[in-house]
Design a protein around this motif. Structure first.
Motif, PDB file in Angstrom:
ATOM      1  N   ASP A 141       0.810  -1.218   0.000  1.00  0.00           N
ATOM      2  CA  ASP A 141       0.000   0.000   0.000  1.00  0.00           C
ATOM      3  C   ASP A 141       0.845   1.272   0.000  1.00  0.00           C
ATOM      4  O   ASP A 141       0.405   2.319  -0.478  1.00  0.00           O
ATOM      5  CB  ASP A 141      -0.944   0.009   1.202  1.00  0.00           C
ATOM      6  N   ASP A 142       2.044   1.202   0.560  1.00  0.00           N
ATOM      7  CA  ASP A 142       2.899   2.383   0.628  1.00  0.00           C
ATOM      8  C   ASP A 142       3.667   2.563  -0.677  1.00  0.00           C
ATOM      9  O   ASP A 142       4.424   1.672  -1.081  1.00  0.00           O
ATOM     10  CB  ASP A 142       3.883   2.254   1.787  1.00  0.00           C
ATOM     11  N   PRO A 143       3.499   3.685  -1.385  1.00  0.00           N
ATOM     12  CA  PRO A 143       4.156   3.897  -2.685  1.00  0.00           C
ATOM     13  C   PRO A 143       5.681   3.811  -2.612  1.00  0.00           C
ATOM     14  O   PRO A 143       6.313   3.257  -3.509  1.00  0.00           O
ATOM     15  CB  PRO A 143       3.703   5.303  -3.089  1.00  0.00           C
ATOM     16  N   ASN A 144       6.266   4.353  -1.549  1.00  0.00           N
ATOM     17  CA  ASN A 144       7.718   4.320  -1.420  1.00  0.00           C
ATOM     18  C   ASN A 144       8.241   2.894  -1.291  1.00  0.00           C
ATOM     19  O   ASN A 144       9.272   2.540  -1.870  1.00  0.00           O
ATOM     20  CB  ASN A 144       8.154   5.138  -0.199  1.00  0.00           C
ATOM     21  N   THR A 145       7.513   2.077  -0.539  1.00  0.00           N
ATOM     22  CA  THR A 145       7.918   0.684  -0.373  1.00  0.00           C
ATOM     23  C   THR A 145       7.846  -0.048  -1.697  1.00  0.00           C
ATOM     24  O   THR A 145       8.722  -0.864  -2.021  1.00  0.00           O
ATOM     25  CB  THR A 145       7.025  -0.016   0.662  1.00  0.00           C
ATOM     26  N   GLY A 146       6.826   0.237  -2.490  1.00  0.00           N
ATOM     27  CA  GLY A 146       6.698  -0.408  -3.790  1.00  0.00           C
ATOM     28  C   GLY A 146       7.881  -0.117  -4.699  1.00  0.00           C
ATOM     29  O   GLY A 146       8.432  -1.008  -5.340  1.00  0.00           O
ATOM     30  N   VAL A 147       8.288   1.156  -4.743  1.00  0.00           N
ATOM     31  CA  VAL A 147       9.432   1.525  -5.578  1.00  0.00           C
ATOM     32  C   VAL A 147      10.714   0.908  -5.037  1.00  0.00           C
ATOM     33  O   VAL A 147      11.578   0.461  -5.799  1.00  0.00           O
ATOM     34  CB  VAL A 147       9.559   3.064  -5.659  1.00  0.00           C
ATOM     35  N   LEU A 148      10.848   0.866  -3.725  1.00  0.00           N
ATOM     36  CA  LEU A 148      12.035   0.250  -3.115  1.00  0.00           C
ATOM     37  C   LEU A 148      12.149  -1.215  -3.511  1.00  0.00           C
ATOM     38  O   LEU A 148      13.233  -1.702  -3.857  1.00  0.00           O
ATOM     39  CB  LEU A 148      11.969   0.392  -1.594  1.00  0.00           C
ATOM     40  N   GLU A 149      11.025  -1.933  -3.472  1.00  0.00           N
ATOM     41  CA  GLU A 149      11.029  -3.348  -3.869  1.00  0.00           C
ATOM     42  C   GLU A 149      11.352  -3.490  -5.355  1.00  0.00           C
ATOM     43  O   GLU A 149      12.002  -4.442  -5.772  1.00  0.00           O
ATOM     44  CB  GLU A 149       9.674  -3.985  -3.550  1.00  0.00           C
TER      45      GLU A 149
ATOM     46  N   ASP B 154       8.509  -6.319 -10.843  1.00  0.00           N
ATOM     47  CA  ASP B 154       8.759  -5.993 -12.251  1.00  0.00           C
ATOM     48  C   ASP B 154       7.946  -4.796 -12.731  1.00  0.00           C
ATOM     49  O   ASP B 154       8.359  -4.090 -13.652  1.00  0.00           O
ATOM     50  CB  ASP B 154       8.423  -7.194 -13.139  1.00  0.00           C
ATOM     51  N   VAL B 155       6.774  -4.588 -12.141  1.00  0.00           N
ATOM     52  CA  VAL B 155       5.894  -3.479 -12.516  1.00  0.00           C
ATOM     53  C   VAL B 155       5.327  -2.856 -11.248  1.00  0.00           C
ATOM     54  O   VAL B 155       4.823  -3.563 -10.377  1.00  0.00           O
ATOM     55  CB  VAL B 155       4.731  -3.934 -13.426  1.00  0.00           C
ATOM     56  N   VAL B 156       5.419  -1.522 -11.123  1.00  0.00           N
ATOM     57  CA  VAL B 156       4.860  -0.843  -9.975  1.00  0.00           C
ATOM     58  C   VAL B 156       4.290   0.501 -10.423  1.00  0.00           C
ATOM     59  O   VAL B 156       4.910   1.221 -11.224  1.00  0.00           O
ATOM     60  CB  VAL B 156       5.915  -0.636  -8.860  1.00  0.00           C
ATOM     61  N   TYR B 157       3.110   0.828  -9.934  1.00  0.00           N
ATOM     62  CA  TYR B 157       2.509   2.140 -10.221  1.00  0.00           C
ATOM     63  C   TYR B 157       3.156   3.179  -9.322  1.00  0.00           C
ATOM     64  O   TYR B 157       3.463   2.909  -8.150  1.00  0.00           O
ATOM     65  CB  TYR B 157       0.999   2.095 -10.023  1.00  0.00           C
TER      66      TYR B 157
END
Length: 540
Positions: free
Chosen positions: A260-268, A275-278
């Protein structure tokens, strides 16, 4: 940054159409399975399925994966790959048959559509697709109420909607592969409406037997991927449908991780785990010119954010007009959204029939807002409660910014933050005085943008607004396929909504972004927000 723009082909809705389907089951319940166990099982399932597993970051829907129950785009991002509708709107805005052998035919009086199903299509549980499944699924959508209005012009709709009938009499099954839809009156966007994810076709017997488990532990569609597991707080696992009717599926599966956290998504993503993150708009400046700029893609959904006013709580038009002038749209786009959005005061944006360039774009004018409030009897100021769903951080940011902007106009804003469940309940009961919403077209037609605020339809925006002229325009707009007439009709409807009655205050149209690894091929998000990985591939 690589930019992908999608043209809006404004062809007649009568000759357009299309959509997608669902899959799989997992017998353990959430109470019986820990997150660690579920993840391990999903990893084992994915590994056994093959090497080409696309890993996607997604927000946690926390509700069944069933677009007939919810309108959340984050559910659609998953179900686009499992469930299918009869038709699909392609990236060029044109309708294509998905579960049909060919485009439907329409009688001369524009009241009877004839359909032929594609031969040999099976659901993920092995059951063959039949006309009875179509009838069941469309009737189920009406019964679930969320998007029932898409079929309101079909014969027998009102009786089914009101519970006076058990079936939609206008859907007539001829045999296993042929059926007709009879209209009570002409409705030219019908095929486009049938292309939406809300009109997904489910296997009647399995869906009925699953009951409340549908979309949680059981979900069978005809799409390119089948559901293996759905675990709230963890993610979703899909595997390739080896019997997919639409041709070769290159990926072996899709693994959605709930972040749910955008920063965590980009970090992963940077760690190589996704492979794909909004991308949240707040993160855009960081990556637009950085080391990931060549992996950054954009798309322009048709729609945007707006304030919706409950006219029962704010009955005075001058007060609603004052609020329109008390918003600094340019500042919202530049500071809150980091230049990723375009201010707009019209509900219909450029590219849709009905969009106009000559209507006033409201500038920030707190002094004029004060004058309007004084004329309405609020010379000493006005108190306003704006309710936002905390599931959407952008809404919270907008409300906070608007709170400061409106203060200059003498409007004292209280920002009320609630969770998704409370938000839904409050909208239904009329408890939202002013809300922040966003809406995007499901198909390439102005009716798709305007019907949530149409009188007599499902009140998605909780504005409880009625206008006789607007209502008639919405009727007229779907009874003609003449583009010139429709342009005039919908332009006038937008004018009434946003510039005369001020039932909503449009804020902006946005550009959205996602990061995609270079080895992910043949995938992009369309202007209708559809996220389909049917043709995607991984080439490492």
């Amino acid at each position: 940054m690589k930019k992908r723009l999608f043209s809006l082909v404004l062809a007649s809705a009568m000759v357009l159409g299309a959509l997608t389907a669902c899959g799989g089951s997992k017998k353990e319940t959430k109470a019986e399975t820990t997150a660690t166990e579920t993840t391990a099982a999903a990893d084992e399932s994915s590994e056994s399925a093959g090497d080409k597993i696309l890993r996607v970051a997604s927000e946690d829907p926390q509700v069944p994966l069933d677009m007939q129950l919810n309108t959340y785009s984050l559910i659609m991002k998953i179900t686009d790959n499992t469930t299918e509708s009869l038709l699909l709107t392609n990236p060029q805005g044109e309708l294509e048959p998905t579960l049909l052998a060919e485009m439907p035919t329409l009688s001369d009086d524009k009241l009877t559509y004839s359909f032929t199903l594609k031969e040999g299509v099976t659901f993920h549980n092995g059951a063959p697709l039949t006309s009875n499944d179509v009838k069941y699924s469309l009737e189920r959508m009406v019964k679930k109420l969320k998007m029932a209005s898409l079929l309101e012009k079909v014969e027998g709709y009102q009786d089914l909607f009101d519970g006076k009938a058990d079936e939609l009499s206008g859907i007539v099954v001829i045999d296993d592969t042929h059926f007709e839809i009879h209209m009570a009156e002409a409705y030219t966007p019908l095929l486009s409406a049938l292309s939406t994810p809300y009109c997904a076709i489910y296997p009647a017997e399995a869906c009925e037997a699953a009951g409340d488990n549908w979309g949680m532990t059981e979900l069978y569609g005809t799409g390119p991927f089948k559901l293996v597991s759905y675990q709230t707080g963890v993610g979703v696992e899909l595997v390739k449908n080896e019997n997919y009717h639409g041709g070769e599926v290159k990926l072996d599966g899709i693994s959605y991780t709930f972040i749910d956290d955008p920063n965590t998504g980009v970090l992963e993503y940077q760690k190589g785990n996704i492979d794909v993150v909004y991308l949240d708009s707040a993160l855009y400046p960081t990556y637009a010119n950085g080391e990931l700029k060549d992996e950054l893609y954009s798309f322009n959904p048709v729609g945007g954010y707006y304030l919706s006013f409950n006219v029962n709580d704010i009955p005075d038009v001058k007060v609603r007009e004052a609020m329109t002038y008390a918003i600094d749209r340019t500042a919202l786009c530049d500071s809150v959204l980091f230049g990723t959005a375009s201010p707009n005061s019209n509900f219909l944006q450029t590219g849709l029939i009905g969009a106009r360039d000559d209507m006033e774009q409201f500038e920030y004018n707190p002094e004029k807002a004060k004058e309007l409030l004084a004329e309405a009897g609020y010379a000493d100021g006005y108190d306003l409660r704006i309710t936002v769903n905390t599931k959407y951080p952008t809404s919270v940011k907008i409300a906070t910014a608007v709170q400061a902007q409106m203060k200059e106009a003498g409007i004292n804003v209280e920002v009320e933050q609630v969770d998704s469940a409370a938000w839904t309940d409050m909208k239904k009961s009329g408890g939202v005085t002013c809300g922040i919403g966003n809406w995007y077209v499901d198909y390439n037609d102005p009716d798709s943008m305007l019907y949530p605020v149409s009188d007599g339809r499902v009140d998605l925006n909780s504005i409880f607004w009625h206008n006789d002229e607007f209502k008639q325009l919405m009727i007229d707009g779907v009874q003609t396929d003449d583009d010139a007439q429709r342009q005039e009709i919908y332009a006038r409807a937008d004018e009434i909504l946003t510039h005369e009655e001020f039932a909503v205050a449009m804020l902006y149209n946005e550009t959205l972004f996602y990061l995609k690894k270079p080895y992910v091929k043949d995938f992009e998000v369309t202007f209708t927000y559809r996220t389909m990985f049917k043709d995607a591939d991984i080439e490492k």
